[in-house]
Design an enzyme around this catalytic site. Structure first.
Site, PDB file in Angstrom:
ATOM      1  N   TYR A 141     -82.208  -4.217  53.359  1.00 32.84           N
ATOM      2  CA  TYR A 141     -81.420  -3.009  53.077  1.00 32.84           C
ATOM      3  C   TYR A 141     -80.674  -2.525  54.316  1.00 32.84           C
ATOM      4  CZ  TYR A 141     -83.172  -1.743  48.415  1.00 32.84           C
ATOM      5  OH  TYR A 141     -83.454  -1.701  47.075  1.00 32.84           O
ATOM      6  N   LYS A 186     -93.328 -13.347  50.751  1.00 38.22           N
ATOM      7  CA  LYS A 186     -92.800 -14.645  50.311  1.00 38.22           C
ATOM      8  C   LYS A 186     -92.926 -15.583  51.502  1.00 38.22           C
ATOM      9  CE  LYS A 186     -90.626 -17.348  47.340  1.00 38.22           C
ATOM     10  NZ  LYS A 186     -91.273 -17.850  46.104  1.00 38.22           N
ATOM     11  N   ASP A 219     -93.369 -13.691  43.777  1.00 32.83           N
ATOM     12  CA  ASP A 219     -93.113 -14.174  42.412  1.00 32.83           C
ATOM     13  C   ASP A 219     -94.401 -14.137  41.589  1.00 32.83           C
ATOM     14  OD1 ASP A 219     -94.019 -16.148  44.144  1.00 32.83           O
ATOM     15  OD2 ASP A 219     -92.744 -17.741  43.368  1.00 32.83           O
ATOM     16  N   ASP A 243     -88.831  -2.447  45.794  1.00 29.68           N
ATOM     17  CA  ASP A 243     -87.843  -1.881  44.864  1.00 29.68           C
ATOM     18  C   ASP A 243     -87.966  -2.559  43.505  1.00 29.68           C
ATOM     19  OD1 ASP A 243     -85.507  -0.430  44.015  1.00 29.68           O
ATOM     20  OD2 ASP A 243     -84.359  -2.278  44.282  1.00 29.68           O
ATOM     21  N   ASP A 247     -89.844  -1.094  39.646  1.00 25.55           N
ATOM     22  CA  ASP A 247     -89.169  -0.971  38.338  1.00 25.55           C
ATOM     23  C   ASP A 247     -89.989  -1.707  37.286  1.00 25.55           C
ATOM     24  OD1 ASP A 247     -86.996   0.388  39.497  1.00 25.55           O
ATOM     25  OD2 ASP A 247     -85.535  -0.683  38.265  1.00 25.55           O
TER      26      ASP A 247
HETATM   27  C1  IPM Z   1     -84.694   3.257  44.418  1.00 26.48           C
HETATM   28  C2  IPM Z   1     -83.246   2.973  44.132  1.00 26.48           C
HETATM   29  C3  IPM Z   1     -82.491   2.848  45.441  1.00 26.48           C
HETATM   30  C4  IPM Z   1     -83.087   1.673  46.198  1.00 26.48           C
HETATM   31  C5  IPM Z   1     -80.974   2.708  45.321  1.00 26.48           C
HETATM   32  C6  IPM Z   1     -80.358   3.821  44.501  1.00 26.48           C
HETATM   33  C7  IPM Z   1     -80.300   2.608  46.669  1.00 26.48           C
HETATM   34  O1  IPM Z   1     -83.101   1.834  43.347  1.00 26.48           O
HETATM   35  O2  IPM Z   1     -84.978   4.304  45.028  1.00 26.48           O
HETATM   36  O3  IPM Z   1     -85.550   2.476  44.031  1.00 26.48           O
HETATM   37  O4  IPM Z   1     -82.700   0.516  45.958  1.00 26.48           O
HETATM   38  O5  IPM Z   1     -83.940   1.905  47.031  1.00 26.48           O
HETATM   39 MN    MN Z   2     -85.002   0.999  42.697  1.00 29.46          MN
END
Ligand code: IPM
Ligand code: MN
Length: 354
Positions: A141, A186, A219, A243, A247
């Site tokens: 990042y 990884k 993975d 990240d 999700d």
């Molecule tokens: C998160 C979001 C952010 C990230 C984006 C919006 C930059 O997806 O907070 O998880 O990738 O960290």
């Molecule tokens: Mn995110």
């Protein structure tokens, strides 16, 4: 003196969920007699529209001064042209870097009332209580980026110090939980991951040998989160893996809209935000789930204001409101009536006795 909280609502559903978070924060402060001062500022696309940059100087100054920052979401189609010179997301990344919040805590819990909202079978969801600790200010990042017309690169780098400090946070949190840490990397492919793994092995052998350490490849971790989610306690990993995995893990809890986060720096000053994005597809309709934001307010009370009992109380109120039947659309079965963002906030306030 009042505790200063910066409130950055941002874009899309950000302002809608932030409004509910603020109502709960103010109600909780009134219940506990806390003296808070909330000050709003611009970030993301809203800031680009108002002053041409996603993290204006005024916002930066406020966030530097504040004891904690509460953030909604940033981004949206209006600002997502890949050739654009400024992007809303950069505002969030600059904020994280400016505050130095290297440890991003993302708790993932399941409750029976929401088993049916998850795509996984209920038997797999029982007892899931994971704390993901995502490194937040390093890795790909923040590495050098370079773009030519037909070629681009993003550099991923980590130092031993960056790895060690986030591992320490994970280890210390594990000592207050079930004493197990899963480190995800990884190391079969990436040099940064090989460093990550050797730093982990050394640190845990020398300072945290009272904890169970498991190391798995990212993975495989993606698979194990679905096949044996209840086995995880603290899961620590680098920025981008964290990240992606959070999700995925959010679906255990029933919806991405449920997940809060706390990002802490060395002084444990924090940035608190739901893990979801700005959800432009439902923005402005008043139907977004504010629970991830309200649970982020609970984390703010827990980590910055040192009010664990009040934080517990808000978490209880959220789950009680859901169990009593108030659910936004993302948590509702198809064809059933669902609550608005405001109604969800009202139900939590009612459970709080506010
Ligand atoms: C998160 C979001 C952010 C990230 C984006 C919006 C930059 O997806 O907070 O998880 O990738 O960290
Ligand atoms: Mn995110």
């Amino acid at each position: 003196m009042a505790t200063l909280i910066a409130v950055l609502a941002g874009d899309g559903i950000g302002p809608e969920v932030t409004a509910e978070g603020v109502r709960v924060l103010e109600a909780a402060a009134a219940l506990a007699g806390l003296n808070l001062e909330l000050r709003e500022a611009l970030i993301g696309g809203a800031a680009i529209d108002a002053c041409g940059e996603p993290f204006p100087g005024e916002t930066r100054a406020l966030c530097r001064e504040a004891d904690a920052v509460l953030l909604g979401a940033v981004g949206g189609p209006k600002w997502s042209d890949p050739e654009a010179s400024v992007r809303p997301e950069q505002g969030l990344l600059d904020l994280r870097a400016a505050m130095g919040v290297f440890a991003n805590l993302r708790p993932v819990k399941t409750v029976p009332a929401l088993y049916a909202a998850s795509p996984l079978r209920a038997e797999l969801l029982e007892g899931v209580d994971i704390l993901v600790v995502r490194e937040l200010t390093g890795g790909i990042y923040f590495g050098r980026k370079h773009r030519e017309v037909d070629w681009a690169e993003d550099v991923c780098s980590y130092s031993k110090e960056e790895i060690e400090r986030v591992l320490r946070i994970a280890a210390e949190l594990a000592r207050e939980r079930r004493r197990k840490v899963t480190s995800v990397d990884k190391a079969n492919v990436l040099e940064t991951s090989r460093l990550w793994r050797s730093v982990t092995d050394r640190l845990f052998a020398s300072e945290y040998d009272d904890l169970e350490l498991e190391t798995i490849l990212v993975d495989a971790a993606a698979m194990h989160l679905l096949s044996r989610p209840a086995d995880f306690d603290v899961l620590v990993t680098e920025n981008m893996f964290g990240d992606i995995l959070t999700d995925e893990a959010s679906m255990l809890s029933g919806s991405m809209g449920m997940l809060p986060s706390a990002s802490l720096n060395a002084e444990r000053r924090g940035l608190f935000e739901p893990i979801h994005g700005s959800a432009p597809d439902i923005a402005g309709q008043g139907i977004a789930n504010p629970c991830g934001m309200i649970l982020s307010v609970a984390l703010l009370l827990r980590y910055t204001l040192k009010q664990p009992a009040l934080a517990d109380e808000i978490e209880r109120a959220v789950y009680a409101a859901i169990a009593a039947g108030t659910r936004t659309r993302d948590l509702s079965a198809a064809g059933t009536q669902s609550a608005s963002t405001r109604q969800m906030g009202d139900a939590v306030l009612e459970q709080l006795g506010a």
